[in-house]
Design a protein around this motif. Structure first.
Motif, PDB file in Angstrom:
ATOM      1  N   UNK A 196      27.844   9.103  -0.150  1.00  0.00           N
ATOM      2  CA  UNK A 196      28.242   7.764   0.273  1.00  0.00           C
ATOM      3  C   UNK A 196      28.992   7.812   1.595  1.00  0.00           C
ATOM      4  N   UNK A 197      29.917   8.771   1.726  1.00  0.00           N
ATOM      5  CA  UNK A 197      30.646   8.917   2.987  1.00  0.00           C
ATOM      6  C   UNK A 197      29.696   9.244   4.127  1.00  0.00           C
ATOM      7  N   UNK A 198      28.742  10.137   3.861  1.00  0.00           N
ATOM      8  CA  UNK A 198      27.777  10.521   4.894  1.00  0.00           C
ATOM      9  C   UNK A 198      26.963   9.316   5.354  1.00  0.00           C
ATOM     10  N   UNK A 199      26.510   8.532   4.382  1.00  0.00           N
ATOM     11  CA  UNK A 199      25.677   7.376   4.697  1.00  0.00           C
ATOM     12  C   UNK A 199      26.428   6.392   5.589  1.00  0.00           C
ATOM     13  N   UNK A 200      27.662   6.100   5.228  1.00  0.00           N
ATOM     14  CA  UNK A 200      28.433   5.149   6.015  1.00  0.00           C
ATOM     15  C   UNK A 200      28.725   5.685   7.402  1.00  0.00           C
ATOM     16  N   UNK A 201      29.242   6.906   7.487  1.00  0.00           N
ATOM     17  CA  UNK A 201      29.661   7.461   8.769  1.00  0.00           C
ATOM     18  C   UNK A 201      28.471   7.653   9.705  1.00  0.00           C
ATOM     19  N   UNK A 202      27.399   8.261   9.209  1.00  0.00           N
ATOM     20  CA  UNK A 202      26.246   8.536  10.067  1.00  0.00           C
ATOM     21  C   UNK A 202      25.545   7.248  10.498  1.00  0.00           C
ATOM     22  N   UNK A 203      25.436   6.277   9.595  1.00  0.00           N
ATOM     23  CA  UNK A 203      24.798   5.013   9.965  1.00  0.00           C
ATOM     24  C   UNK A 203      25.602   4.289  11.036  1.00  0.00           C
ATOM     25  N   UNK A 204      26.916   4.335  10.928  1.00  0.00           N
ATOM     26  CA  UNK A 204      27.741   3.663  11.926  1.00  0.00           C
ATOM     27  C   UNK A 204      27.710   4.394  13.264  1.00  0.00           C
ATOM     28  N   UNK A 205      27.651   5.707  13.238  1.00  0.00           N
ATOM     29  CA  UNK A 205      27.478   6.441  14.492  1.00  0.00           C
ATOM     30  C   UNK A 205      26.128   6.082  15.114  1.00  0.00           C
ATOM     31  N   UNK A 206      25.095   5.985  14.284  1.00  0.00           N
ATOM     32  CA  UNK A 206      23.803   5.544  14.780  1.00  0.00           C
ATOM     33  C   UNK A 206      23.880   4.179  15.433  1.00  0.00           C
ATOM     34  N   UNK A 207      24.654   3.283  14.841  1.00  0.00           N
ATOM     35  CA  UNK A 207      24.833   1.966  15.436  1.00  0.00           C
ATOM     36  C   UNK A 207      25.512   2.045  16.794  1.00  0.00           C
ATOM     37  N   UNK A 208      26.505   2.950  16.940  1.00  0.00           N
ATOM     38  CA  UNK A 208      27.147   3.142  18.240  1.00  0.00           C
ATOM     39  C   UNK A 208      26.146   3.611  19.286  1.00  0.00           C
ATOM     40  N   UNK A 209      25.097   4.322  18.840  1.00  0.00           N
ATOM     41  CA  UNK A 209      24.068   4.813  19.749  1.00  0.00           C
ATOM     42  C   UNK A 209      22.956   3.800  19.957  1.00  0.00           C
ATOM     43  N   UNK A 210      23.143   2.584  19.433  1.00  0.00           N
ATOM     44  CA  UNK A 210      22.140   1.513  19.530  1.00  0.00           C
ATOM     45  C   UNK A 210      20.833   1.881  18.842  1.00  0.00           C
TER      46      UNK A 210
END
Length: 283
Positions: A54-68
């Motif tokens: 769950x932590x991985x999903x949230x953190x990685x998805x949000x980093x992906x969002x920062x990368x557009x």
């Protein structure tokens, strides 16, 4: 009857109001409708894959969002005990033994549209891939997956409205095996975190094919990364909640390695980039 769960949760907190169906995959996630009117893929803290997923999903998805990149919006979603106990499908299965899905704060990833209005596919034949309107994002996803040590293959879904338009939109899903799943380390194998078919990479001609995502990742600050983890529940970090600090620092230090990791994939036995131009005359 599913709406009864709302009375146990503060009105300003996102919460699940209805279970729609169980989704495929090892995390045994559920498609659920939430109090904001949107649908979410919900992963539970008692997933067989481990709570750090769950932590991985949230953190990685949000980093992906920062990368557009087209990663889903992720939220903490409250799943009430009443809803769990009164919904027969909200069950986890472990080697043939069932138990209730966890109640309380779970991980919600925004589903790509209302399932009554959007068709969502986890596979497109190669002949239809050119109809994917944002297919270049699958190339740029290598930046995210190599940087964050995705130990799984790159997972995507393709969606389009049932009526009115043509073409598909690609969404990067299932970031749970970033940081090598529960291990929070980085084996960095050449074929980790890549799409299973080479045809999606045929437009790669050089480093420019990964821009602007690559430069954005290399320039990301510690503050940017901490912003992605701002409301991540500490209990999702497993037995050592403080490990998130070292993980963020490690992600930050790995930025200069991204090009090397993509190069290792380029030079692997997969030979994924047949149109990569190495000539000095290429731009």
């Amino acid at each position: 009857a599913s709406y009864e769960s709302a009375r146990f949760v503060p009105s300003d907190q996102l919460h699940a109001v209805q279970q729609i169906r169980k989704l495929r995959g090892g995390s045994q996630s559920q498609l659920m409708r939430a109090s904001d009117g949107h649908h979410y893929c919900v992963k539970f803290t008692n997933t067989p894959q481990g709570i750090r997923i769950l932590a991985n999903e949230m953190l990685a998805s949000r980093i992906g969002g920062k990368l557009a990149l087209p990663t889903p919006q992720t939220e903490v979603i409250e799943v009430g005990e009443w809803l769990v106990t009164n919904t027969a499908e909200l069950r986890m299965e472990y080697h043939g033994v069932e138990e209730l899905c966890s109640s309380g704060p779970q991980l919600g990833s925004r589903y790509p549209g209302n399932p009554e209005e959007y068709a969502v596919f986890d596979y497109l034949p190669e002949s239809l891939f050119p109809e994917t309107l944002n297919r270049q994002d699958l190339i740029r996803a290598l930046v995210l997956d190599k940087w964050l040590g995705n130990a799984d293959g790159r997972q995507v879904v393709y969606s389009r409205p049932v009526c009115g338009t043509t073409g598909y939109h690609l969404t990067l899903i299932d970031q749970g095996y970033c940081f090598n799943a529960e291990a929070w380390d980085f084996p960095d194998l050449a074929l980790h975190g890549v799409y299973y078919r080479n045809y999606v990479y045929q437009d790669v001609t050089g480093w420019d094919s990964f821009e602007p995502t690559l430069s954005c990742a290399e320039q990301m600050t510690l503050d940017d990364l901490w912003d992605c983890a701002r409301d991540l529940p500490s209990q999702w970090c497993g037995s050592d909640p403080g490990a998130i600090h070292e993980l963020i620092q490690t992600i930050y230090r790995r930025r200069p390695k991204i090009r090397k990791l993509i190069t290792a994939f380029r030079d692997s036995s997969r030979a994924p980039f047949p149109n990569w131009c190495r000539s000095s005359s290429c731009s």
